[in-house]
Design an enzyme around this catalytic site. Structure first.
Site, mmCIF file in Angstrom:
data_model
loop_
_atom_site.group_PDB
_atom_site.id
_atom_site.type_symbol
_atom_site.label_atom_id
_atom_site.label_comp_id
_atom_site.label_asym_id
_atom_site.label_seq_id
_atom_site.Cartn_x
_atom_site.Cartn_y
_atom_site.Cartn_z
ATOM 1 N N CYS A 79 -7.132 104.517 19.733
ATOM 2 C CA CYS A 79 -7.842 105.806 18.387
ATOM 3 C C CYS A 79 -7.750 105.965 17.281
ATOM 4 O O CYS A 79 -8.505 105.152 16.675
ATOM 5 C CB CYS A 79 -6.994 107.074 18.928
ATOM 6 S SG CYS A 79 -8.563 108.350 19.424
ATOM 7 N N HIS A 167 -8.861 105.757 25.150
ATOM 8 C CA HIS A 167 -7.659 105.728 25.192
ATOM 9 C C HIS A 167 -6.957 105.216 26.964
ATOM 10 O O HIS A 167 -7.096 105.521 28.004
ATOM 11 C CB HIS A 167 -7.343 107.360 25.658
ATOM 12 C CG HIS A 167 -7.015 108.493 24.288
ATOM 13 N ND1 HIS A 167 -5.542 107.857 23.462
ATOM 14 C CD2 HIS A 167 -7.971 108.671 23.881
ATOM 15 C CE1 HIS A 167 -5.482 108.160 22.357
ATOM 16 N NE2 HIS A 167 -6.434 109.562 22.737
ATOM 17 N N GLU A 169 -4.943 104.500 28.048
ATOM 18 C CA GLU A 169 -3.906 104.510 28.805
ATOM 19 C C GLU A 169 -3.341 105.660 29.801
ATOM 20 O O GLU A 169 -2.665 106.102 30.746
ATOM 21 C CB GLU A 169 -2.178 104.780 27.320
ATOM 22 C CG GLU A 169 -3.012 106.046 26.572
ATOM 23 C CD GLU A 169 -3.584 106.153 25.732
ATOM 24 O OE1 GLU A 169 -4.160 104.782 25.682
ATOM 25 O OE2 GLU A 169 -2.513 106.717 24.925
ATOM 26 N N ASP A 225 22.019 110.066 34.821
ATOM 27 C CA ASP A 225 22.145 108.551 33.613
ATOM 28 C C ASP A 225 23.580 108.154 32.785
ATOM 29 O O ASP A 225 23.847 106.892 32.648
ATOM 30 C CB ASP A 225 21.770 109.801 33.169
ATOM 31 C CG ASP A 225 20.162 109.808 33.145
ATOM 32 O OD1 ASP A 225 19.752 109.215 34.402
ATOM 33 O OD2 ASP A 225 19.868 110.426 32.271
#
Ligand code: XMP
Length: 517
Positions: A79, A167, A169, A225
């Site tokens: 893009c 795009h 993705e 985490d």
């Protein structure tokens, strides 16, 4: 050495998605600000330029000199990235006559081009731009067009430089992942060897190098985490890692004891600090949710720092910060726009350096790494739990009695979710706990009339909350089976003294939020 793709971020909302797609191809990638290409990194195999909210001809548009990159690495502009390469080489980019958003099809494309290997005829792609490339330099070849966009994709003659105005993705670009695979695997030569196992090996080696024989402190929360970060560091530096786990008294029933036990079984060197009295005292009479959060945050830092100071030879503070935590903290100019709660609050005189071994990972990758490290499933698959804990699930002021009631009710609900199994379409059995993103009980600041035996009661009401979500940004209330809700309601009312009414929260986010405070 971990080969990688660098994604130069020009500020598009889909930059992160490019990263996701590439990781799904088992190729490691890093997203960096558009003007922060890593110097002297021998592991870079290719470069992707993302989209941007700007137009290339805007005075304030992000511009970068690609001369050090072009010719050295394969480049794919997406893009704005494609428009920028064309524009900065003498092409023209203009506002599109009709803004090009949404579905389009590659009516024609060069089937022999490396970018389009195994791409289906007439494949659907997703457009999202207000500008379009109207002319390209002579040495640029058009390799795909849609019925509205003539220069949907190009390649520079004799160079490994591509530009696509759509795009690849996004989910709606049907063969987008195939095109990204063609670029990163076939063109850049990445070996698709990024896996949890390879991450553990590389990171353990890097941590050994980074930290050496220094002592490291890490704050454990019981969440995924920080637990994964701790086990990873433990593998690298063993007893030179000291973990601090603070109990603010607002955890789930028996959580402090159980999680501490789990940590010890994992071989971690953990100091458990029961500071609940201090937190309860400071929270006395406080009803405003933001004030509760502030007090808890402040007390937490005080307690943590008091423990950390005792480790006088510590040189590093490790944190379980993951990539999405940092997205809000970094903008593409590299300036901090909002500090993440993991960052800050350290005693400055300790001069600790920050070590964040998970900072490039997405949540599901952290879980994969955790499994690889042998962390038990009940720690890995845990629901998110807010830092201020049950304080934001007790509406109104907090007392030890209310915490006790809520812990008991919450324990019945959570245990119930874990035990109730259903089969999905493929016949696989999973617990309701694993089917929902997050669940908990809220203690409401109301009492209502009930009847138990021959006695009239006037007791508390609780709300059950369970949501489905993928990122906590949006969420839907979980459609739990009625029989299950009936059983939990019965259990809570019969077993938890002080509760005579159970409700189920059927609000989605937005406009509601997951937590009630
Ligand atoms: P909301 O209520 O905003 O929650 O829909 C989104 C996610 O964030 C968690 N949450 C917090 N986590 N400190 C935290 O560490 C907080 O103050 C906090 N407030 C909400 C919430 O549990 C959900 O996962």
């Amino acid at each position: 050495m971990q080969e990688k793709i660098i994604i130069l971020d020009f500020g598009s909302q889909t930059t992160q998605l490019i990263g996701r797609r590439i990781r799904e191809l088992n190729v490691y990638c890093e997203i960096v600000p558009y003007n922060k290409f890593p110097k002297d990194d021998d592991c870079v195999k290719g470069v992707i330029l993302s989209g941007s909210p700007f137009s290339v001809y805007d005075a304030s548009a992000f511009k970068v000199d690609l001369s050090g990159i072009r010719g050295k690495y394969p480049i794919l502009g997406i893009c704005y990235g494609a428009q920028f390469i064309a524009y900065s080489n003498g092409g023209t980019v203009e506002p599109a006559g009709t803004r090009e958003y949404g579905r389009a099809h590659l009516g024609t494309f060069d089937k022999g081009n490396a970018l389009f290997k195994d791409v289906r005829e007439h494949t659907q792609v997703w457009m999202s731009h207000g500008d379009t490339i109207t002319s390209i330099p002579d040495n640029f070849n058009i390799i795909a067009s849609t019925d509205k966009v003539k220069i949907a994709a190009y390649q520079i003659e004799g160079e490994q430089v591509w530009g696509v105005q759509f795009h690849p993705e996004v989910f709606h670009s049907e063969d987008g992942t195939q095109m990204l695979r063609n670029f990163v695997v076939d063109v850049c030569g990445c070996s698709q060897s990024w896996s949890a196992a390879s991450f553990v090996d590389t990171t353990v080696a890097e941590l050994k190098e980074q930290v050496g024989n220094d002592r490291v402190i890490l704050g454990l929360s019981g969440g995924v985490d920080s637990s994964v970060a701790a086990v990873l560091l433990n593998r690298a530096i063993g007893k030179n890692l000291t973990c601090i786990f603070v109990d603010h008294g607002l955890l789930r029933k028996d959580e402090f004891k159980n999680v501490l036990h789990d940590y010890e079984c994992l071989g971690l060197n953990v100091i458990g600090v029961d500071a609940s009295e201090k937190f309860f005292k400071d929270l006395e009479g406080v009803t405003d949710p933001e004030k509760k959060r502030k007090i808890i945050g402040r007390d937490f830092v005080e307690v943590f720092n008091a423990e950390a100071r005792k480790i006088t030879d510590a040189k590093w503070l490790a944190q379980g910060t993951i990539y999405p935590d940092r997205i809000e903290s970094l903008n593409i100019t590299g300036k901090t726009i909002k500090s993440h709660h993991n960052v800050g609050g350290l005693p400055e005189e300790m001069h600790l350096q920050l070590c964040e071994p998970l900072k490039w990972l997405f949540k599901d990758e952290v879980r994969r790494v955790g499994r690889q490290l042998g962390i038990p499933e009940h720690l890995i698959g845990r629901h998110p739990f807010p830092g201020p804990g049950l304080a934001v699930r007790i509406l109104g002021d907090i007392t030890a009695e209310k915490v006790h009631i809520l812990q008991e009710a919450d324990d019945i609900f959570i245990r119930g979710l874990r035990e109730w199994k259903t089969k999905d379409e493929s016949g696989r059995e999973t617990s309701l706990y694993d089917q929902v993103w997050q669940a908990g009980v809220i203690l409401l600041p109301v009492q209502s009339v009930g009847v138990m035996g021959d006695e009239r009661t006037y007791e508390r009401a609780v709300a059950l909350r369970a949501v489905t979500s993928t990122d906590a940004m949006t969420a839907d209330w979980a459609h739990l089976p009625y029989e299950f809700l009936a059983q939990v309601s019965n259990d809570i009312i019969n077993k938890v003294k002080g509760v005579n009414r159970v409700t189920y929260d059927i609000s989605s986010k937005p406009p509601s939020t997951i937590e009630w405070e």
